[in-house]
Design a protein around this motif. Structure first.
Motif, PDB file in Angstrom:
ATOM      1  N   VAL A  86     -29.818  -7.112  38.058  1.00 32.62           N
ATOM      2  CA  VAL A  86     -30.592  -6.805  39.295  1.00 32.62           C
ATOM      3  C   VAL A  86     -31.985  -7.595  39.078  1.00 32.62           C
ATOM      4  O   VAL A  86     -32.499  -7.717  38.054  1.00 32.62           O
ATOM      5  N   GLY A 103     -36.833   1.345  38.974  1.00 31.05           N
ATOM      6  CA  GLY A 103     -37.037   2.134  37.779  1.00 31.05           C
ATOM      7  C   GLY A 103     -38.344   2.867  37.394  1.00 31.05           C
ATOM      8  O   GLY A 103     -38.567   3.925  37.304  1.00 31.05           O
ATOM      9  N   THR A 160     -36.973  -5.888  41.873  1.00 28.79           N
ATOM     10  CA  THR A 160     -36.150  -4.738  42.466  1.00 28.79           C
ATOM     11  C   THR A 160     -36.134  -3.589  41.268  1.00 28.79           C
ATOM     12  O   THR A 160     -36.313  -2.506  41.442  1.00 28.79           O
ATOM     13  N   ALA A 161     -35.776  -4.160  40.092  1.00 21.51           N
ATOM     14  CA  ALA A 161     -35.504  -3.261  38.822  1.00 21.51           C
ATOM     15  C   ALA A 161     -36.912  -2.557  38.587  1.00 21.51           C
ATOM     16  O   ALA A 161     -36.981  -1.567  38.341  1.00 21.51           O
ATOM     17  N   MET A 182     -30.995  -2.313  34.109  1.00 18.22           N
ATOM     18  CA  MET A 182     -30.787  -3.010  35.462  1.00 18.22           C
ATOM     19  C   MET A 182     -30.897  -4.486  35.310  1.00 18.22           C
ATOM     20  O   MET A 182     -30.051  -5.091  35.910  1.00 18.22           O
ATOM     21  N   VAL A 183     -31.898  -5.173  34.592  1.00 17.60           N
ATOM     22  CA  VAL A 183     -31.983  -6.446  34.652  1.00 17.60           C
ATOM     23  C   VAL A 183     -31.151  -7.180  33.538  1.00 17.60           C
ATOM     24  O   VAL A 183     -30.668  -8.230  34.251  1.00 17.60           O
ATOM     25  N   SER A 214     -34.439   2.845  32.444  1.00 15.83           N
ATOM     26  CA  SER A 214     -33.373   2.092  33.154  1.00 15.83           C
ATOM     27  C   SER A 214     -33.735   0.854  33.654  1.00 15.83           C
ATOM     28  O   SER A 214     -32.722  -0.006  33.865  1.00 15.83           O
ATOM     29  N   THR A 215     -34.783   0.408  33.726  1.00 24.27           N
ATOM     30  CA  THR A 215     -35.515  -0.794  33.918  1.00 24.27           C
ATOM     31  C   THR A 215     -34.871  -1.859  33.605  1.00 24.27           C
ATOM     32  O   THR A 215     -34.326  -2.914  34.145  1.00 24.27           O
ATOM     33  N   LEU A 261     -28.916   5.632  42.180  1.00 21.39           N
ATOM     34  CA  LEU A 261     -29.095   4.484  41.108  1.00 21.39           C
ATOM     35  C   LEU A 261     -27.815   4.259  40.433  1.00 21.39           C
ATOM     36  O   LEU A 261     -27.668   3.012  39.789  1.00 21.39           O
ATOM     37  N   LEU A 269     -25.896   0.880  41.119  1.00 21.28           N
ATOM     38  CA  LEU A 269     -26.628  -0.356  40.314  1.00 21.28           C
ATOM     39  C   LEU A 269     -26.292  -0.293  38.829  1.00 21.28           C
ATOM     40  O   LEU A 269     -25.845  -1.301  38.328  1.00 21.28           O
ATOM     41  N   VAL A 270     -26.242   0.964  38.263  1.00 25.94           N
ATOM     42  CA  VAL A 270     -26.100   1.080  36.746  1.00 25.94           C
ATOM     43  C   VAL A 270     -25.081   2.456  36.848  1.00 25.94           C
ATOM     44  O   VAL A 270     -25.817   3.569  36.840  1.00 25.94           O
TER      45      VAL A 270
END
Length: 122
Positions: free
Chosen positions: A26, A35, A30-31, A20-21, A16-17, A68, A71-72
């Protein structure tokens, strides 16, 4: 079973990292913290499931995975799915432990174990 759920969830949270970016814009720091931090928490909890506090950490991870989704959005679904898997594994594990304890208690008392319990030693 709980360890398997947390291990698979660690992979999902780690992946998910980049989502998120790239998709949710994000910031990278933070990501990574969210994540990969949650992924590491999954691995730690999976390795520490012999301790009762690790199950509490597992429940907290489930809440964080659903959160989460703020954000996503797809994480609302994935977090809920893993929460359901975690709850099922947790419940089944507790049931198996209760049945195993009852079977051993019956064996120690010289009785037949309950149906589905541990077999009697020869």
């Amino acid at each position: 079973m709980c360890a398997a759920v947390l291990t698979l969830e660690a992979i999902t949270l780690g992946l998910s990292t980049p989502v998120m970016v790239t998709v949710a814009d994000v910031p990278l720091g933070t990501a990574l913290a969210l994540g990969l931090g949650l992924a590491v928490a999954c691995i730690v909890a999976a390795g520490m499931l012999r301790k009762e506090w690790a199950y509490g950490l597992g429940w907290a991870i489930q809440v964080a995975a659903v959160a989460l989704g703020l954000l996503v959005p797809v994480m609302f679904f994935l977090g809920a799915l893993f929460g359901l898997l975690w709850g099922t594994a947790y419940g089944l594990g507790r049931r198996i432990e209760r049945e195993r304890a009852a079977a051993y208690a019956a064996f120690d008392a010289g009785e037949e174990p309950p149906a589905g319990g541990a077999p009697r030693a020869g």
